[in-house]
Design a protein around this motif. Structure first.
Motif, PDB file in Angstrom:
ATOM      1  N   SER A  20       0.795  -1.192  -0.068  1.00  0.00           N
ATOM      2  CA  SER A  20       0.038  -0.002  -0.041  1.00  0.00           C
ATOM      3  C   SER A  20       0.797   1.331  -0.088  1.00  0.00           C
ATOM      4  O   SER A  20       0.342   2.419  -0.296  1.00  0.00           O
ATOM      5  N   ASN A  21       2.155   1.399   0.421  1.00  0.00           N
ATOM      6  CA  ASN A  21       2.871   2.246   0.514  1.00  0.00           C
ATOM      7  C   ASN A  21       2.461   3.337   1.799  1.00  0.00           C
ATOM      8  O   ASN A  21       2.746   4.709   1.806  1.00  0.00           O
ATOM      9  N   THR A  22       1.567   2.856   2.670  1.00  0.00           N
ATOM     10  CA  THR A  22       1.386   3.341   3.839  1.00  0.00           C
ATOM     11  C   THR A  22       2.497   3.837   4.417  1.00  0.00           C
ATOM     12  O   THR A  22       3.405   3.141   4.600  1.00  0.00           O
ATOM     13  N   LYS A  23       2.296   5.269   4.875  1.00  0.00           N
ATOM     14  CA  LYS A  23       3.630   5.567   5.802  1.00  0.00           C
ATOM     15  C   LYS A  23       3.514   5.229   7.227  1.00  0.00           C
ATOM     16  O   LYS A  23       2.444   5.783   7.756  1.00  0.00           O
ATOM     17  N   PHE A  24       4.112   4.593   7.867  1.00  0.00           N
ATOM     18  CA  PHE A  24       3.906   4.202   9.487  1.00  0.00           C
ATOM     19  C   PHE A  24       5.123   5.147  10.192  1.00  0.00           C
ATOM     20  O   PHE A  24       5.988   5.144   9.899  1.00  0.00           O
ATOM     21  N   GLU A  25       4.535   5.973  11.075  1.00  0.00           N
ATOM     22  CA  GLU A  25       5.444   6.796  11.924  1.00  0.00           C
ATOM     23  C   GLU A  25       5.284   6.097  13.278  1.00  0.00           C
ATOM     24  O   GLU A  25       4.446   5.714  13.788  1.00  0.00           O
ATOM     25  N   GLY A  26       6.172   6.781  14.097  1.00  0.00           N
ATOM     26  CA  GLY A  26       5.884   6.656  15.485  1.00  0.00           C
ATOM     27  C   GLY A  26       6.232   5.280  16.104  1.00  0.00           C
ATOM     28  O   GLY A  26       5.663   4.752  17.199  1.00  0.00           O
ATOM     29  N   ILE A  27       6.868   4.670  15.301  1.00  0.00           N
ATOM     30  CA  ILE A  27       6.974   2.968  15.625  1.00  0.00           C
ATOM     31  C   ILE A  27       8.056   3.017  16.795  1.00  0.00           C
ATOM     32  O   ILE A  27       9.301   3.598  16.739  1.00  0.00           O
ATOM     33  N   GLU A  28       7.953   2.472  17.873  1.00  0.00           N
ATOM     34  CA  GLU A  28       8.688   2.186  18.988  1.00  0.00           C
ATOM     35  C   GLU A  28       9.055   0.583  18.994  1.00  0.00           C
ATOM     36  O   GLU A  28       8.190  -0.315  18.891  1.00  0.00           O
ATOM     37  N   LEU A  29      10.497   0.394  19.174  1.00  0.00           N
ATOM     38  CA  LEU A  29      11.185  -1.058  19.110  1.00  0.00           C
ATOM     39  C   LEU A  29      11.757  -1.344  20.506  1.00  0.00           C
ATOM     40  O   LEU A  29      12.238  -2.501  20.304  1.00  0.00           O
ATOM     41  N   THR A  30      11.647  -0.564  21.266  1.00  0.00           N
ATOM     42  CA  THR A  30      12.243  -1.034  22.500  1.00  0.00           C
ATOM     43  C   THR A  30      11.736  -2.251  23.044  1.00  0.00           C
ATOM     44  O   THR A  30      12.619  -3.058  23.881  1.00  0.00           O
ATOM     45  N   GLU A  31      10.445  -2.551  23.125  1.00  0.00           N
ATOM     46  CA  GLU A  31       9.844  -4.053  23.548  1.00  0.00           C
ATOM     47  C   GLU A  31      10.260  -5.130  22.439  1.00  0.00           C
ATOM     48  O   GLU A  31       9.972  -6.349  22.966  1.00  0.00           O
ATOM     49  N   GLY A  32      10.894  -4.992  21.435  1.00  0.00           N
ATOM     50  CA  GLY A  32      11.462  -6.078  20.681  1.00  0.00           C
ATOM     51  C   GLY A  32      10.407  -6.327  19.489  1.00  0.00           C
ATOM     52  O   GLY A  32      10.831  -7.396  18.688  1.00  0.00           O
TER      53      GLY A  32
END
Length: 160
Positions: free
Chosen positions: A123-135
């Motif tokens: 879809s080329n949807t832009k995802f922002e605000g991704i947090e990866l600290t939880e793995g």
């Protein structure tokens, strides 16, 4: 020369990257160790590729300058270029995300604090605000009508 590599299982997203621009500095967080006396800094350090610090003795500048409390030696690290986006692959394989030059110190562990970005594969949807600290990270792609995720993150610091 060292590189930060990432291996991750991406479902429905690709181009995983830190939000790292002149306007929105990303602070790469590492645990650091002195290569002279092997003392480990008690707290993780945060380094931005847009901030420069003087190296004493007018030896230039670096993104991070540190004096070891144990042996009193000065060490530095410089991020060489903008981060490279992690592309979705099947199966997941390690890819270089960031390259840096360390003098007198080693980064021993990467801590993925901060905001990350990704794009929907179909879809080329832009995802922002991704947090990866939880793995891991889960969301829903409205345009594609499916769940998207980032799982099984494995960060490694290797000689480049």
């Amino acid at each position: 020369m060292y590189a930060l590599t990432l291996s991750a299982e991406l479902a429905g997203v690709t181009n995983l990257r830190p939000k790292d621009t002149q306007e929105n500095n990303f602070f790469y967080t590492f645990k650091v160790q002195c290569t002279s006396c092997r003392e480990i800094h008690p707290k993780p350090i945060a380094i931005s590729r847009f901030e420069m610090n003087e190296i004493s003795g007018s030896r230039g500048e670096a993104n991070f300058v540190w004096r070891c409390k144990n042996c009193k030696r000065e060490a530095s690290a410089t991020i060489n270029a903008a981060p490279t986006a992690y592309e979705q692959t099947e199966p997941a394989k390690a890819q270089k995300i960031l390259e840096f030059d360390c003098r007198g110190l080693e980064f021993t562990e990467f801590i993925p604090e901060g905001e990350w970005l990704a794009d929907g594969v179909e879809s080329n949807t832009k995802f922002e605000g991704i947090e990866l600290t939880e793995g891991e990270w889960f969301d829903y792609d409205e345009k594609a009508g499916e769940e998207v995720s980032i799982k099984d993150l494995k960060w490694e610091i290797v000689r480049a």
